[in-house]
Write a protein that holds these residues in place. Structure first.
Motif, PDB file in Angstrom:
ATOM      1  N   GLY A 116       0.807  -1.215   0.000  1.00  0.00           N
ATOM      2  CA  GLY A 116       0.000   0.000   0.000  1.00  0.00           C
ATOM      3  C   GLY A 116       0.841   1.266   0.000  1.00  0.00           C
ATOM      4  N   THR A 117       0.158   2.394   0.004  1.00  0.00           N
ATOM      5  CA  THR A 117       0.813   3.692  -0.174  1.00  0.00           C
ATOM      6  C   THR A 117       1.566   4.186   1.056  1.00  0.00           C
ATOM      7  N   SER A 118       1.333   3.594   2.217  1.00  0.00           N
ATOM      8  CA  SER A 118       2.057   4.047   3.407  1.00  0.00           C
ATOM      9  C   SER A 118       3.500   3.521   3.437  1.00  0.00           C
ATOM     10  N   TRP A 119       3.820   2.625   2.535  1.00  0.00           N
ATOM     11  CA  TRP A 119       5.172   2.056   2.468  1.00  0.00           C
ATOM     12  C   TRP A 119       5.967   2.722   1.357  1.00  0.00           C
ATOM     13  N   GLN A 120       7.244   2.981   1.645  1.00  0.00           N
ATOM     14  CA  GLN A 120       8.148   3.546   0.650  1.00  0.00           C
ATOM     15  C   GLN A 120       9.190   2.490   0.292  1.00  0.00           C
ATOM     16  N   LYS A 121       9.576   2.498  -0.984  1.00  0.00           N
ATOM     17  CA  LYS A 121      10.606   1.578  -1.464  1.00  0.00           C
ATOM     18  C   LYS A 121      11.826   2.393  -1.852  1.00  0.00           C
ATOM     19  N   ASP A 122      12.969   2.054  -1.262  1.00  0.00           N
ATOM     20  CA  ASP A 122      14.223   2.713  -1.594  1.00  0.00           C
ATOM     21  C   ASP A 122      15.162   1.696  -2.219  1.00  0.00           C
ATOM     22  N   GLN A 123      15.781   2.095  -3.318  1.00  0.00           N
ATOM     23  CA  GLN A 123      16.752   1.221  -3.956  1.00  0.00           C
ATOM     24  C   GLN A 123      18.109   1.492  -3.317  1.00  0.00           C
ATOM     25  N   VAL A 124      18.565   0.547  -2.486  1.00  0.00           N
ATOM     26  CA  VAL A 124      19.824   0.688  -1.766  1.00  0.00           C
ATOM     27  C   VAL A 124      20.989   0.475  -2.723  1.00  0.00           C
ATOM     28  N   LYS A 125      20.894  -0.547  -3.554  1.00  0.00           N
ATOM     29  CA  LYS A 125      21.837  -0.851  -4.628  1.00  0.00           C
ATOM     30  C   LYS A 125      21.009  -1.283  -5.829  1.00  0.00           C
ATOM     31  N   THR A 127      20.606  -4.111  -6.991  1.00  0.00           N
ATOM     32  CA  THR A 127      19.896  -5.358  -6.693  1.00  0.00           C
ATOM     33  C   THR A 127      19.526  -5.473  -5.211  1.00  0.00           C
ATOM     34  N   ALA A 128      19.238  -4.361  -4.571  1.00  0.00           N
ATOM     35  CA  ALA A 128      18.824  -4.385  -3.164  1.00  0.00           C
ATOM     36  C   ALA A 128      17.782  -3.301  -2.919  1.00  0.00           C
ATOM     37  N   LEU A 129      16.648  -3.711  -2.341  1.00  0.00           N
ATOM     38  CA  LEU A 129      15.546  -2.800  -2.064  1.00  0.00           C
ATOM     39  C   LEU A 129      15.222  -2.834  -0.576  1.00  0.00           C
ATOM     40  N   LEU A 130      14.806  -1.680  -0.048  1.00  0.00           N
ATOM     41  CA  LEU A 130      14.404  -1.575   1.350  1.00  0.00           C
ATOM     42  C   LEU A 130      13.022  -0.922   1.395  1.00  0.00           C
ATOM     43  N   TYR A 131      12.079  -1.594   2.045  1.00  0.00           N
ATOM     44  CA  TYR A 131      10.719  -1.093   2.195  1.00  0.00           C
ATOM     45  C   TYR A 131      10.531  -0.661   3.643  1.00  0.00           C
ATOM     46  N   LYS A 137       6.789  -0.431  12.451  1.00  0.00           N
ATOM     47  CA  LYS A 137       8.195  -0.552  12.839  1.00  0.00           C
ATOM     48  C   LYS A 137       8.923  -1.587  11.987  1.00  0.00           C
ATOM     49  N   ALA A 138       8.162  -2.384  11.243  1.00  0.00           N
ATOM     50  CA  ALA A 138       8.761  -3.417  10.401  1.00  0.00           C
ATOM     51  C   ALA A 138       9.510  -2.789   9.231  1.00  0.00           C
ATOM     52  N   LYS A 139      10.545  -3.488   8.804  1.00  0.00           N
ATOM     53  CA  LYS A 139      11.237  -3.103   7.581  1.00  0.00           C
ATOM     54  C   LYS A 139      11.474  -4.378   6.781  1.00  0.00           C
ATOM     55  N   ILE A 140      11.466  -4.229   5.480  1.00  0.00           N
ATOM     56  CA  ILE A 140      11.621  -5.369   4.584  1.00  0.00           C
ATOM     57  C   ILE A 140      12.798  -5.092   3.660  1.00  0.00           C
ATOM     58  N   SER A 141      13.714  -6.041   3.581  1.00  0.00           N
ATOM     59  CA  SER A 141      14.801  -5.900   2.616  1.00  0.00           C
ATOM     60  C   SER A 141      14.753  -7.079   1.655  1.00  0.00           C
ATOM     61  N   LEU A 142      14.955  -6.770   0.392  1.00  0.00           N
ATOM     62  CA  LEU A 142      14.953  -7.751  -0.680  1.00  0.00           C
ATOM     63  C   LEU A 142      16.231  -7.543  -1.471  1.00  0.00           C
ATOM     64  N   SER A 143      16.993  -8.608  -1.662  1.00  0.00           N
ATOM     65  CA  SER A 143      18.246  -8.451  -2.400  1.00  0.00           C
ATOM     66  C   SER A 143      18.521  -9.654  -3.283  1.00  0.00           C
ATOM     67  N   GLN A 144      19.361  -9.400  -4.271  1.00  0.00           N
ATOM     68  CA  GLN A 144      19.792 -10.425  -5.209  1.00  0.00           C
ATOM     69  C   GLN A 144      21.305 -10.341  -5.317  1.00  0.00           C
ATOM     70  N   GLY A 145      21.964 -11.480  -5.359  1.00  0.00           N
ATOM     71  CA  GLY A 145      23.420 -11.474  -5.485  1.00  0.00           C
ATOM     72  C   GLY A 145      23.934 -12.874  -5.739  1.00  0.00           C
ATOM     73  N   THR A 146      25.214 -13.053  -5.478  1.00  0.00           N
ATOM     74  CA  THR A 146      25.813 -14.369  -5.664  1.00  0.00           C
ATOM     75  C   THR A 146      26.221 -14.933  -4.313  1.00  0.00           C
ATOM     76  N   GLY A 147      26.172 -16.253  -4.236  1.00  0.00           N
ATOM     77  CA  GLY A 147      26.554 -16.956  -3.021  1.00  0.00           C
ATOM     78  C   GLY A 147      27.766 -17.831  -3.286  1.00  0.00           C
ATOM     79  N   LEU A 148      28.050 -18.710  -2.361  1.00  0.00           N
ATOM     80  CA  LEU A 148      29.229 -19.561  -2.449  1.00  0.00           C
ATOM     81  C   LEU A 148      28.962 -20.903  -3.124  1.00  0.00           C
ATOM     82  N   ASP A 149      27.704 -21.254  -3.353  1.00  0.00           N
ATOM     83  CA  ASP A 149      27.365 -22.528  -3.987  1.00  0.00           C
ATOM     84  C   ASP A 149      27.724 -22.467  -5.472  1.00  0.00           C
TER      85      ASP A 149
END
Length: 162
Positions: A116-125, A127-131, A137-149
């Motif tokens: 909804g509209t009360s949430w803001q999305k910031d592009q940290v990088k 491939t990384a978003l912060l809502y 008080k909740a915050k949501i982070s979504l990211s994409q990257g590479t791992g060790l597998d």
């Protein structure tokens, strides 16, 4: 009569019963829409996801539970760290970058549509978003990257916490 032989089975039965929801509540959780899951998780962050904790997962470094609702196909867990911080965390690995990008975009669209509209999305990088929201008080982070597998090096991670 030795009562010890009855104590352990009763204790295990009690513990198991505490971790299961009543059938009607579990059915509701199983049939929740994606938006209902998102909203339950963002509001659940305020009480350390108490209503969404399923069975406890054995872990020597922290307390952990299987969640009763998954945002990313059975790849999520509720973790409580030694600092006391509790987070709902999902991690999904992929063979190709395109598959990881497709899921990243799908989860981003799902969060944007549900929050909804009360949430803001910031592009940290790139491939990384912060809502965040002033109403929660909740915050949501979504990211994409590479791992060790080496077999599935592309990773999507989602975290909901306070």
């Amino acid at each position: 009569m030795n009562h010890r032989q009855f104590i352990l089975p009763i204790a295990l039965l009690s513990l198991t019963a505490c971790q299961q929801l009543p059938a009607d509540v579990q059915q509701h959780v199983d049939t929740m829409s994606d938006c209902e899951k998102v909203l339950a998780l963002t509001s659940g962050a305020q009480d350390d996801f108490a209503q969404l904790k399923g069975s406890e997962v054995s872990s020597p470094l922290m307390s952990a539970w299987q969640p009763k609702a998954h945002l990313i196909a059975n790849s999520c867990q509720i973790n409580q760290y030694s600092s006391g911080r509790v987070a709902y965390e999902c991690t999904k690995s992929f063979i190709t970058e395109s598959d990881a990008t497709a899921l990243f975009n799908k989860v981003d669209q799902q969060l944007s549509a549900c929050l909804g509209t009360s949430w803001q999305k910031d592009q940290v990088k790139t491939t990384a978003l912060l809502y965040t929201s002033g109403a929660s008080k909740a915050k949501i982070s979504l990211s994409q990257g590479t791992g060790l597998d080496r077999n599935e090096p592309w990773v999507i991670s989602l975290e909901i916490s306070q």
